[in-house]
Scaffold this active site. Sequence first.
Site, short mmCIF file in Angstrom:
data_model
loop_
_atom_site.label_atom_id
_atom_site.label_comp_id
_atom_site.label_asym_id
_atom_site.label_seq_id
_atom_site.Cartn_x
_atom_site.Cartn_y
_atom_site.Cartn_z
N CYS A 2 20.10 0.21 28.75
CA CYS A 2 21.25 1.10 28.58
C CYS A 2 22.50 0.43 29.17
O CYS A 2 22.41 -0.34 30.12
CB CYS A 2 21.11 2.46 29.26
N ARG A 27 22.97 -3.97 25.42
CA ARG A 27 21.99 -3.46 26.39
C ARG A 27 21.14 -2.30 25.85
O ARG A 27 20.20 -1.86 26.49
CB ARG A 27 22.72 -2.96 27.65
N TRP A 75 19.10 2.87 25.50
CA TRP A 75 17.83 2.31 25.04
C TRP A 75 16.79 3.31 25.54
O TRP A 75 16.56 3.41 26.74
CB TRP A 75 17.61 0.93 25.62
N ASN A 101 21.32 4.66 33.83
CA ASN A 101 20.55 3.54 33.28
C ASN A 101 19.36 3.35 34.20
O ASN A 101 19.53 3.02 35.36
CB ASN A 101 21.44 2.28 33.27
N GLY A 102 18.15 3.57 33.68
CA GLY A 102 16.96 3.40 34.51
C GLY A 102 15.93 4.48 34.21
O GLY A 102 16.00 5.13 33.16
N GLU A 488 8.57 -20.25 20.72
CA GLU A 488 9.93 -19.74 20.71
C GLU A 488 10.43 -19.52 19.27
O GLU A 488 11.09 -18.52 18.98
CB GLU A 488 10.84 -20.72 21.49
N LYS A 492 11.66 -15.93 17.81
CA LYS A 492 12.98 -15.71 17.21
C LYS A 492 12.84 -15.03 15.85
O LYS A 492 13.58 -14.11 15.52
CB LYS A 492 13.75 -17.03 17.00
N GLU A 495 11.68 -11.30 16.21
CA GLU A 495 12.68 -10.44 16.83
C GLU A 495 13.75 -9.97 15.87
O GLU A 495 14.16 -8.82 15.90
CB GLU A 495 13.43 -11.22 17.92
N HIS A 511 -9.32 -23.53 15.50
CA HIS A 511 -10.19 -22.62 16.24
C HIS A 511 -9.94 -21.16 15.86
O HIS A 511 -10.32 -20.26 16.60
CB HIS A 511 -10.00 -22.82 17.75
N LYS A 610 19.07 -6.36 25.46
CA LYS A 610 19.28 -7.69 26.03
C LYS A 610 18.71 -7.82 27.44
O LYS A 610 18.27 -8.88 27.83
CB LYS A 610 20.78 -7.96 26.04
C1 F6R Z 1 14.08 -13.26 23.34
C2 F6R Z 1 14.63 -12.57 24.46
C3 F6R Z 1 13.70 -11.98 25.47
C4 F6R Z 1 14.15 -12.42 26.88
C5 F6R Z 1 13.31 -11.72 27.95
C6 F6R Z 1 13.67 -12.19 29.33
O1 F6R Z 1 15.06 -13.72 22.49
O2 F6R Z 1 15.81 -12.47 24.60
O3 F6R Z 1 12.38 -12.35 25.24
O4 F6R Z 1 14.01 -13.81 26.96
O5 F6R Z 1 13.50 -10.34 27.85
O6 F6R Z 1 14.99 -11.94 29.63
P1 F6R Z 1 15.74 -12.66 30.81
O7 F6R Z 1 15.80 -14.11 30.50
O8 F6R Z 1 17.09 -12.03 30.83
O9 F6R Z 1 14.95 -12.40 32.04
#
Ligand code: F6R
Length: 615
Positions: A2, A27, A75, A101-102, A488, A492, A495, A511, A610
């Site tokens: 949030c 957020r 969120w 937020n929380g 990764e 991507k 997501e 396997h 984020k």
């Molecule tokens: C993927 C992504 C998430 C963050 C994860 C950790 O694109 O953004 O998987 O990498 O939530 O976030 P941080 O790096 O902020 O601890």
Amino acid sequence: MCGIVGYIGNKEAYPIILNGLKRLEYRGYDSAGVALYDGTTIQMAKTKGKVADLEARVAKEIATSGKLGIGHTRWATHGVPNDINSHPHYSNSGDLVIIHNGIIENYASIKKELINRGYTFKSDTDTEVLVNLIEEIKKKENVKLGKAVQIALNQVIGAYAIVLFDRNKPDEIVVAKLGSPLAIGIGDEEFFVASDATPFIEFTNNAIYLEDEEMAIIRLKKGVKVRKIKDDSLVDPYIQELQLNLEQIEKGGYDHFMLKEIYEQPSVIKDTYRGRLLADQGIIRLGGLEDHIKKFTNAQRIIIVACGTSWHAGLVAEYIFEEWARIPVEVEYASEFRYRNPIISDKDVVIAISQSGETADTLAAIKLAKQRGAFVYGVCNVVGSTISRETDSGTYTHAGPEIGVASTKAFTTQITVLTMIALRLAKDKGSISQSDYMKHLRELEMIPTLVSEALKEEEKIKEIAAVFKDARNFLYLGRGYNFPVALEGALKLKEISYIHAEGYPAAEMKHGPIALIDEQMPVVVIAVNSNHYEKVVSNIEEIKARKGKIIAVVTEGDTEVKELADYIMEVPRTPESLSPLVTTIPLQLLSYHIALMLGKNVDQPRNLAKSVTVE
Ligand code: F6R
């Protein structure tokens, strides 16, 4: 998660709150709301959906006057995202208004108690419970708002950044923090509060970042008073000068933040090593590391804790640290580590990697490691973030604000920092020769140029995206340093395009995952020149034999894989240990273009946020 924002001052609050919410939307974007107060009437609008939906509703439904305002972009944790569960929330009397937020973990028992005392609830949220608890304490104890907040917060379990005001006090807002971030911007007879500093960067460079278990009473004419929530003692807050600028948080001509951030990589990787890597002189100097080198070189083990993309950067670091610095490394999901009763001692060094510096699981892992005596080093992007403050020392990545929810430049700059640390330790330990050390420094300095080269493939990648955009599943394969890149790449894609994708070490394919391969299955293989090249070629043959569609990331000028693959994405020749910094680029672009072609919201993918400040 949030995003929360508040304003009290001499300007109209609504434009500031609205603009702030747009900047904080990364957020959370399930629902949004705003409350504005002109000293006579409180105007409130809330809606399911994004900040743009809120803006439309405000235009139709409420007057926007008032020099006090609070806003929220949500969120969802407790209660589905709908209009009623959106913040702000009123207390039963209609006097108090809150955003949060929380999570309040013990909200159910408090709610029951309040219901027994006659309180009613409109929403399913824990936040509405909190504001009514504050109201009940204020009435029962006959105390001022600040005191009631302090008493209430001593009764709740959970995490919060809250902002609230009282209809009877038009010149005051109260804020508090535990576990979720909260910055207070100090302007000229005006004050801002927000989850990060972006909503107020054009108004002031001075900010206080509240520490956990601190609250502040902000009064228009009297300024900010910070207190400890536990014992009400006064705190002398540190006013930080912000380094952010407006340009960094705008799209700068790109259609999406994600694309901007992908293209920023050559320059931000340079920013990451600027002044720290002096290749000609054979120097790597990282402020946070200098006083602690011995802790690392004497460590029996390095444990890396992180989540998501940052965890993938940690996996790359495992290869680099073990290869050069010859220190055993374990890479752990912070969320598992924190609940696993891990064996840690003061001979271990823990590196916590986090773009946001706010990830709840990573933070909890840090606290656990510190309790057990380990030295904890942070690799964070957001300056002043909770993790950067909680760790014993650390290095910032200097990637600048990353606003696209899918991490791109954070990943490459994290690897850059970790590579510098590994090289510096290797030199101090004498585990690599001076000539290799010098060679690697020069190679690292070349990376921005190689990343720029890799970005030139975008048009070709767009064509590949058009061919595969309707696939239901993808497999990503890589070996050695490029196994984490496969993970990764798959992350991507899932997501932002919502296509199911799996990353695997190429040799593990036989396997299990090989059973998935048929003529419908696109398989992205990272097959750049490396020690494993021939092995990866064999894996490609195996896929081909089962009619899988091969999209290969290859080194420029490669002929062998080119013959076998259906499509290729070329990257410039890069030393193997640094290749993840380059091979990840085409995979970022591939996901971006597939998501774009599918009409997905690239910067704000569904269900994500984020900064993950809940467990
Ligand atoms: C993927 C992504 C998430 C963050 C994860 C950790 O694109 O953004 O998987 O990498 O939530 O976030 P941080 O790096 O902020 O601890």
